[in-house]
Design a protein around this motif. Structure first.
Motif, PDB file in Angstrom:
ATOM      1  N   ASN A  45       0.976  -1.106  -0.011  1.00  0.00           N
ATOM      2  CA  ASN A  45       0.056   0.026   0.002  1.00  0.00           C
ATOM      3  C   ASN A  45       0.973   1.358  -0.120  1.00  0.00           C
ATOM      4  O   ASN A  45       0.696   2.259  -0.624  1.00  0.00           O
ATOM      5  N   ARG A  46       1.915   1.376   0.763  1.00  0.00           N
ATOM      6  CA  ARG A  46       2.733   2.381   0.819  1.00  0.00           C
ATOM      7  C   ARG A  46       3.745   2.687  -0.483  1.00  0.00           C
ATOM      8  O   ARG A  46       3.675   3.750  -0.914  1.00  0.00           O
ATOM      9  N   GLY A  49       1.212   3.896  -3.000  1.00  0.00           N
ATOM     10  CA  GLY A  49       1.363   5.601  -2.695  1.00  0.00           C
ATOM     11  C   GLY A  49       2.548   6.219  -3.298  1.00  0.00           C
ATOM     12  O   GLY A  49       2.280   7.323  -3.751  1.00  0.00           O
ATOM     13  N   ARG A  52       2.076   6.584  -6.990  1.00  0.00           N
ATOM     14  CA  ARG A  52       1.102   7.831  -7.330  1.00  0.00           C
ATOM     15  C   ARG A  52       2.007   9.230  -7.151  1.00  0.00           C
ATOM     16  O   ARG A  52       1.711  10.021  -8.070  1.00  0.00           O
ATOM     17  N   ASP A  53       2.454   9.221  -6.014  1.00  0.00           N
ATOM     18  CA  ASP A  53       3.226  10.631  -6.088  1.00  0.00           C
ATOM     19  C   ASP A  53       4.381  10.898  -6.949  1.00  0.00           C
ATOM     20  O   ASP A  53       4.339  12.063  -7.601  1.00  0.00           O
ATOM     21  N   ASP A 193      -2.208  18.396  -4.203  1.00  0.00           N
ATOM     22  CA  ASP A 193      -2.411  17.190  -4.835  1.00  0.00           C
ATOM     23  C   ASP A 193      -2.951  16.855  -6.101  1.00  0.00           C
ATOM     24  O   ASP A 193      -3.494  16.147  -6.678  1.00  0.00           O
TER      25      ASP A 193
END
Length: 345
Positions: A45-46, A49, A52-53, A193
């Motif tokens: 999950n991290r 993330g 995506r970033d 974001d």
């Protein structure tokens, strides 16, 4: 006078930005590889993330390079390092911990490169600081990723050494560290974001050229005058051509004064060529001519920001405004590349 920028400091920053883009692409490739190899859902999950970033931050780095206005190739020595690291990430003999450790080093390298570019921009010129300002978001997120990667390495090493998961407080400690970083950097960073929209992107160009005019006004050094005007010439030329290719035709049905904007930019281009033909050693005449240009640019900017921007915001949805920003940036980048190629011939 020449408008080809030969300033070594500005070129060095351009190379570092190219290095950052190459590094960002490798970070994205690594994260895709790690996600597919990791069985732990919390860690995956991290990593998702991060991905995506980092995909968003690649677009920010691209934007900064176009805003900066000077193109360069990455340092050749980095290419070999990246090839070796890419092979390591595919090496079945390395543990997942070892691969994450390599990735954390690369993430740290990227974070430090962002800080270096930020500091160098502050020293070399106010216009550079404006152009690279969006990197603040990238720099902050890279620091947050570093802290999470340390937690991931602790979790993986504990599992690999003992066969048991790390203590339940690990991720809370990581989040506390990230929160502390946010508190320290809060007033220094600009976090978003969302993709940048067209009005914000054009405004960045406007702020940058204003900073260049201010630097011209503040110096009587002929070499500095040539450096700053060279950047004004390149920036305004690429900016106006990209607007005429992408923005004005789309806005015309919603804004009756578009033809006036075309006309103003045609006059500004003539003025740019006239100043280009002048000798910067005659500082009084040179600065006087630039002041006339600055006043014309200011009138044009006010019309765009006070008249055209509201029409764009009321006539186009958020997605359309973001697409316009992408199209504008793409057109501007192609124009910069074409001019660079023409100079190199």
């Amino acid at each position: 006078m020449s408008v080809t920028l030969e300033n070594n400091k500005r070129t060095a920053i351009a190379v570092k930005l190219a290095d950052m883009k190459a590094t960002q692409n490798l970070l994205i490739a690594n994260e895709k590889s790690l996600i597919s190899a990791c069985p732990d859902r919390e860690i995956t999950n991290r990593l998702e993330g991060f991905l995506r970033d980092d995909q968003k931050n690649l677009d920010i780095i691209d934007t900064v390079i176009v805003q900066y206005g000077i193109k360069a190739e990455p340092n050749p020595s980095m290419q070999k390092e990246f090839e070796d690291l890419g092979k390591m990430m595919q090496d079945s003999d390395l543990t997942l911990f070892e691969k994450v450790a390599k990735h954390e080093i690369l993430k740290h390298t990227q974070a430090m490169a962002g800080v270096l570019v930020h500091k160098a921009g502050q020293v070399v010129g106010a216009d550079i600081a404006v152009a690279i300002a969006p990197l603040n978001t990238v720099n902050f997120e890279n620091r947050g990723h570093e802290e999470q990667l340390k937690g991931i390495m602790e979790s993986l090493s504990t599992m690999e050494l003992t066969g048991k998961p790390s203590d339940s407080g690990l991720w809370s400690r990581v989040q506390d560290t990230i929160a502390a970083l946010s508190g320290i950097a809060g007033s220094l960073i600009s976090r978003t974001d969302h993709e940048i929209n067209i009005c914000d992107l054009i405004h960045l160009d406007h702020v940058k050229v204003y900073s260049l005019f201010s630097q011209i006004k503040a110096t009587d050094d002929p070499q500095k005058l040539e450096e700053y005007f060279g950047q004004v010439y390149q920036d305004l030329s690429a900016h106006s051509d990209a607007e005429e290719q992408v923005i004005y035709p789309v806005v015309r049905p919603y804004f009756n004064d578009v033809q006036k904007l075309y006309n103003e930019q045609a006059e500004m281009k003539q003025t740019l060529e006239q100043i280009k033909a002048m000798n910067s050693d005659d500082t009084v005449a040179f600065k006087a001519a630039v002041e006339i240009l600055a006043m014309a640019v200011n009138d044009h900017v006010l019309e765009e920001e006070n008249e055209m921007f509201p029409r764009i915001r009321s006539s186009f949805g958020d997605d359309q405004q973001k697409q316009l920003a992408t199209d504008f940036k793409t057109a501007k980048s192609k124009i910069q590349d074409q001019r660079l190629a023409a100079v190199s011939e």
